[in-house]
Design an enzyme around this catalytic site. Structure first.
Site, PDB file in Angstrom:
ATOM      1  N   ASP A 134     -47.636-115.451  57.123  1.00  0.00           N
ATOM      2  CA  ASP A 134     -46.775-115.457  58.293  1.00  0.00           C
ATOM      3  C   ASP A 134     -46.456-114.248  58.980  1.00  0.00           C
ATOM      4  O   ASP A 134     -46.118-113.332  58.016  1.00  0.00           O
ATOM      5  CB  ASP A 134     -45.381-116.087  57.632  1.00  0.00           C
ATOM      6  CG  ASP A 134     -45.319-117.259  57.347  1.00  0.00           C
ATOM      7  OD1 ASP A 134     -46.361-118.085  57.596  1.00  0.00           O
ATOM      8  OD2 ASP A 134     -44.498-117.728  56.826  1.00  0.00           O
ATOM      9  N   ASP A 175     -33.406-117.680  70.151  1.00  0.00           N
ATOM     10  CA  ASP A 175     -33.149-118.556  68.916  1.00  0.00           C
ATOM     11  C   ASP A 175     -34.445-119.307  68.527  1.00  0.00           C
ATOM     12  O   ASP A 175     -34.450-120.304  67.694  1.00  0.00           O
ATOM     13  CB  ASP A 175     -32.008-119.561  69.282  1.00  0.00           C
ATOM     14  CG  ASP A 175     -30.602-118.733  69.006  1.00  0.00           C
ATOM     15  OD1 ASP A 175     -30.635-117.747  68.760  1.00  0.00           O
ATOM     16  OD2 ASP A 175     -29.592-119.307  69.635  1.00  0.00           O
ATOM     17  N   ASN A 176     -35.392-119.495  69.472  1.00  0.00           N
ATOM     18  CA  ASN A 176     -36.572-120.170  69.207  1.00  0.00           C
ATOM     19  C   ASN A 176     -37.655-119.595  68.650  1.00  0.00           C
ATOM     20  O   ASN A 176     -37.903-118.205  68.736  1.00  0.00           O
ATOM     21  CB  ASN A 176     -37.032-120.746  70.806  1.00  0.00           C
ATOM     22  CG  ASN A 176     -35.810-121.576  71.414  1.00  0.00           C
ATOM     23  OD1 ASN A 176     -35.583-122.597  70.606  1.00  0.00           O
ATOM     24  ND2 ASN A 176     -35.619-121.557  72.752  1.00  0.00           N
ATOM     25  N   ASP A 212     -39.310-126.811  53.212  1.00  0.00           N
ATOM     26  CA  ASP A 212     -40.237-126.091  52.003  1.00  0.00           C
ATOM     27  C   ASP A 212     -39.149-125.638  50.964  1.00  0.00           C
ATOM     28  O   ASP A 212     -39.333-125.780  49.643  1.00  0.00           O
ATOM     29  CB  ASP A 212     -40.778-124.987  52.548  1.00  0.00           C
ATOM     30  CG  ASP A 212     -42.059-125.378  53.368  1.00  0.00           C
ATOM     31  OD1 ASP A 212     -42.396-126.684  53.327  1.00  0.00           O
ATOM     32  OD2 ASP A 212     -42.604-124.413  54.086  1.00  0.00           O
TER      33      ASP A 212
END
Length: 345
Positions: free
Chosen positions: A18, A131-132, A300
């Site tokens: 990530d 916030d996205n 997850d």
């Protein structure tokens, strides 16, 4: 110390590094990304991964659905380290693969990657605007896992045999069905727990045959409300009621008759439904909407919390409690990250 020992939990899936970074609207526009979305990388996104690393201050984390859940389970258990083993495929001697190994080690999981030269290590860019988060996943090497080149090797199979709880996210059904079946049959033959996640509606829709080949071996099935609805539709359950879906999924054919299947279906902020001896619902922990930073890792994390209970032989209601706690912590943070220690009793 917990009652779990090293390598008690085994996971296999698509390892992704990530890469999170704050970007601007121009960056999203350049790669035609929506501010809040999850997509698979196409040719037009090739340069995105290099550009985000060059231009922005990035954070790296060991990711991918199954690896995230194993990581969370380890965090919940704390000691001993390496309770969770993880198998997946990465690129050989590439930069992102090196970082992924380091991050897995920092998370105290016992990762054994199959390294090949055809494709580079898989990555998932998290492009943050306010916030996205717009997620762009490039599976690359993750799709190159080979049973005969890795799972079948004696030293690797010994790690599989050491485990007593197994977890695989549905995404891996698109990569190596034969690997999943080998692990699932081992679990079933030895009365161990095999857990599977529906993972995404497209798995039920387009990989139904693969899913249904594995289903008879599944002891614990996870899913959220949209996945459950897709599953129910594909199997003609003729109901949209989450408790009914859980009950019908539980009743599907099962090879190991010594234990009943458990079906756990989440519904975001609404109650979690679980079918075991009976169908029960469990309210999730309350959270002020303004404290929610990012819900992407919630599923997850939920599974990771649940698995941490299973490997410590906790009762099912305690597993749900641990799952709700883990998800509640993760949605307050960006990405599938967590504080140093859990505050879970």
């Amino acid at each position: 110390m917990s009652s779990a020992s090293p390598n008690t939990l085994f996971g296999m899936g698509n390892p992704l590094l990530d890469i999170s970074a704050v970007v601007d609207k121009d960056f999203l526009d350049k790669y035609t990304l929506k501010p809040n979305d999850q997509i698979l990388a196409e040719d037009k996104h090739k340069e995105l991964f290099e550009e985000i690393v060059k231009k922005s201050k990035v954070e790296y984390h060991a990711g991918g659905a199954t690896q995230n859940s194993i990581k969370i389970a380890q965090w919940m258990v704390q000691e001993p380290h390496k309770v969770g083993t993880f198998f997946g495929c990465i690129g050989k001697d590439d930069k992102f693969g090196g970082i992924l190994k380091q991050k897995a080690e920092e998370a105290h999981i016992d990762a054994h990657y199959y390294e090949q030269e055809e494709k580079p290590t898989g990555t998932c860019a998290a492009c943050i605007t306010g916030d996205n988060r717009s997620l762009v996943a490039n599976l690359a090497a993750a799709e190159c896992y080979k049973k005969d080149k890795h799972l079948d090797l004696e030293e690797n199979w010994e790690l599989v045999e050491k485990a007593k709880v197994y977890y695989i996210a549905g995404f891996f059904l698109t990569v190596s069905l034969e690997s999943i079946l080998k692990v699932a049959k081992h679990a079933s033959d030895n009365n161990k727990l095999f857990c599977l996640n529906l993972s995404a509606p497209f798995i039920c829709q387009f990989f139904k045959d693969n899913l249904m080949q594995v289903m008879p071996y599944v002891d614990v099935l996870f899913g959220n409300e949209t996945e459950a609805a897709a599953f129910a539709k594909e199997l003609d359950f003729e109901t949209k009621d989450i408790k009914e879906i859980a009950k019908k999924a539980q009743a599907l054919t099962k090879v190991n008759k010594k234990r009943e299947r458990i079906v756990v279906l989440t519904q975001g902020k609404d109650k979690t439904a679980m079918a075991s001896e009976k169908v029960e619902t469990f309210p999730v922990l309350k959270i002020d909407p303004k404290d929610i930073v990012d819900t992407n890792g919630a599923g997850d994390a939920f599974v990771g919390g649940f698995l941490s209970g299973l490997v410590q032989d906790k009762p099912l209601d305690q597993c749900v409690k641990a799952a709700h706690y883990a998800a509640n912590v993760i949605i307050r943070r960006a990405g599938c990250t967590f504080p140093e220690k859990p505050d879970f009793k």
